[in-house]
Design a protein around this motif. Sequence first.
Motif, PDB file in Angstrom:
ATOM      1  N   GLU A  24       0.851  -1.094  -0.006  1.00 43.85           N
ATOM      2  CA  GLU A  24       0.094   0.077  -0.343  1.00 43.85           C
ATOM      3  C   GLU A  24       0.847   1.043  -0.049  1.00 43.85           C
ATOM      4  O   GLU A  24       0.291   2.181  -0.547  1.00 43.85           O
ATOM      5  CB  GLU A  24      -1.463  -0.155   0.686  1.00 43.85           C
ATOM      6  N   GLN A  25       1.677   0.833   0.034  1.00 48.72           N
ATOM      7  CA  GLN A  25       3.584   2.172  -0.682  1.00 48.72           C
ATOM      8  C   GLN A  25       2.837   3.588   0.916  1.00 48.72           C
ATOM      9  O   GLN A  25       2.960   4.337   0.662  1.00 48.72           O
ATOM     10  CB  GLN A  25       3.141   2.758  -1.459  1.00 48.72           C
ATOM     11  N   THR A  26       2.814   2.480   2.250  1.00 48.89           N
ATOM     12  CA  THR A  26       2.338   2.968   3.561  1.00 48.89           C
ATOM     13  C   THR A  26       3.884   4.185   3.343  1.00 48.89           C
ATOM     14  O   THR A  26       4.604   3.336   3.229  1.00 48.89           O
ATOM     15  CB  THR A  26       2.258   2.826   4.637  1.00 48.89           C
ATOM     16  N   GLU A  27       3.721   5.096   4.889  1.00 47.72           N
ATOM     17  CA  GLU A  27       5.384   5.426   4.882  1.00 47.72           C
ATOM     18  C   GLU A  27       5.752   4.448   6.139  1.00 47.72           C
ATOM     19  O   GLU A  27       7.882   3.909   5.552  1.00 47.72           O
ATOM     20  CB  GLU A  27       5.216   6.846   6.835  1.00 47.72           C
ATOM     21  N   VAL A  28       5.295   3.630   6.797  1.00 50.00           N
ATOM     22  CA  VAL A  28       5.892   1.994   7.262  1.00 50.00           C
ATOM     23  C   VAL A  28       6.999   1.561   5.977  1.00 50.00           C
ATOM     24  O   VAL A  28       8.057   0.905   6.330  1.00 50.00           O
ATOM     25  CB  VAL A  28       5.643   1.111   8.178  1.00 50.00           C
ATOM     26  N   GLY A  29       5.756   1.012   5.082  1.00 54.66           N
ATOM     27  CA  GLY A  29       6.649   0.578   3.858  1.00 54.66           C
ATOM     28  C   GLY A  29       7.439   1.579   2.999  1.00 54.66           C
ATOM     29  O   GLY A  29       8.152   0.422   3.008  1.00 54.66           O
ATOM     30  N   ALA A  30       7.403   2.162   3.455  1.00 54.63           N
ATOM     31  CA  ALA A  30       9.348   2.986   2.936  1.00 54.63           C
ATOM     32  C   ALA A  30      10.129   3.234   3.200  1.00 54.63           C
ATOM     33  O   ALA A  30      11.339   2.916   2.926  1.00 54.63           O
ATOM     34  CB  ALA A  30       8.216   4.790   2.733  1.00 54.63           C
ATOM     35  N   VAL A  31       9.843   3.467   4.474  1.00 51.24           N
ATOM     36  CA  VAL A  31      11.201   2.618   5.071  1.00 51.24           C
ATOM     37  C   VAL A  31      11.254   1.494   5.667  1.00 51.24           C
ATOM     38  O   VAL A  31      12.358   1.221   5.189  1.00 51.24           O
ATOM     39  CB  VAL A  31      10.121   2.718   7.034  1.00 51.24           C
ATOM     40  N   LEU A  32      10.792   0.653   5.075  1.00 54.47           N
ATOM     41  CA  LEU A  32      11.356  -0.724   5.340  1.00 54.47           C
ATOM     42  C   LEU A  32      12.428  -0.815   3.273  1.00 54.47           C
ATOM     43  O   LEU A  32      13.014  -2.163   3.806  1.00 54.47           O
ATOM     44  CB  LEU A  32      10.018  -1.965   5.178  1.00 54.47           C
ATOM     45  N   ILE A  33      11.311  -0.444   2.811  1.00 57.13           N
ATOM     46  CA  ILE A  33      11.912  -1.317   1.155  1.00 57.13           C
ATOM     47  C   ILE A  33      12.828   0.469   1.657  1.00 57.13           C
ATOM     48  O   ILE A  33      14.644  -0.057   0.627  1.00 57.13           O
ATOM     49  CB  ILE A  33      10.610   0.028   0.342  1.00 57.13           C
ATOM     50  N   GLY A  34      13.157   1.078   2.420  1.00 57.20           N
ATOM     51  CA  GLY A  34      14.126   2.288   1.936  1.00 57.20           C
ATOM     52  C   GLY A  34      15.745   1.293   3.021  1.00 57.20           C
ATOM     53  O   GLY A  34      16.585   1.588   2.274  1.00 57.20           O
ATOM     54  N   GLY A  35      14.890   0.769   3.795  1.00 56.11           N
ATOM     55  CA  GLY A  35      16.457  -0.033   4.379  1.00 56.11           C
ATOM     56  C   GLY A  35      16.607  -1.231   3.301  1.00 56.11           C
ATOM     57  O   GLY A  35      17.657  -1.769   3.295  1.00 56.11           O
TER      58      GLY A  35
END
Length: 121
Positions: free
Chosen positions: A32-43
């Motif tokens: 869903e490209q939420t903020e948590v998802g963005a942090v995970l992908i950024g990691g």
Amino acid sequence: MNAEQRKPVRERVVLAERRGARVVRARVEVAEQTEVGAVLIGGLIRAQFGLAVRLGSVTVVVLGALPLLFLGPLGTATVFGIRLPWLLLGAAAYPLLFVVGRIYTRLAERNERDFNELTRD
């Protein structure tokens, strides 16, 4: 023991039952490209980039050190009628690059497996 000396029985008081508590699912967060998802992908991106920088640096240092080796007597040495610098640059550099590529692929896949296990439901 009489009734006055016994300690009272402790009782657990619950003000509200937690029904349907929201469980954060990392896979849904990523999809869903939420903020948590963005942090995970950024990691994951940072891990892959760090791996590439480390292995690239090792490769540059190893291949960059070869000309320093050729300044001394190794620069004029010959093996099978071929000067050693040409032999090392022409024959040894490519297997080195192949090995570094294989190591990078294996470690990058391990990073992706770790990410997939983290985001598994």
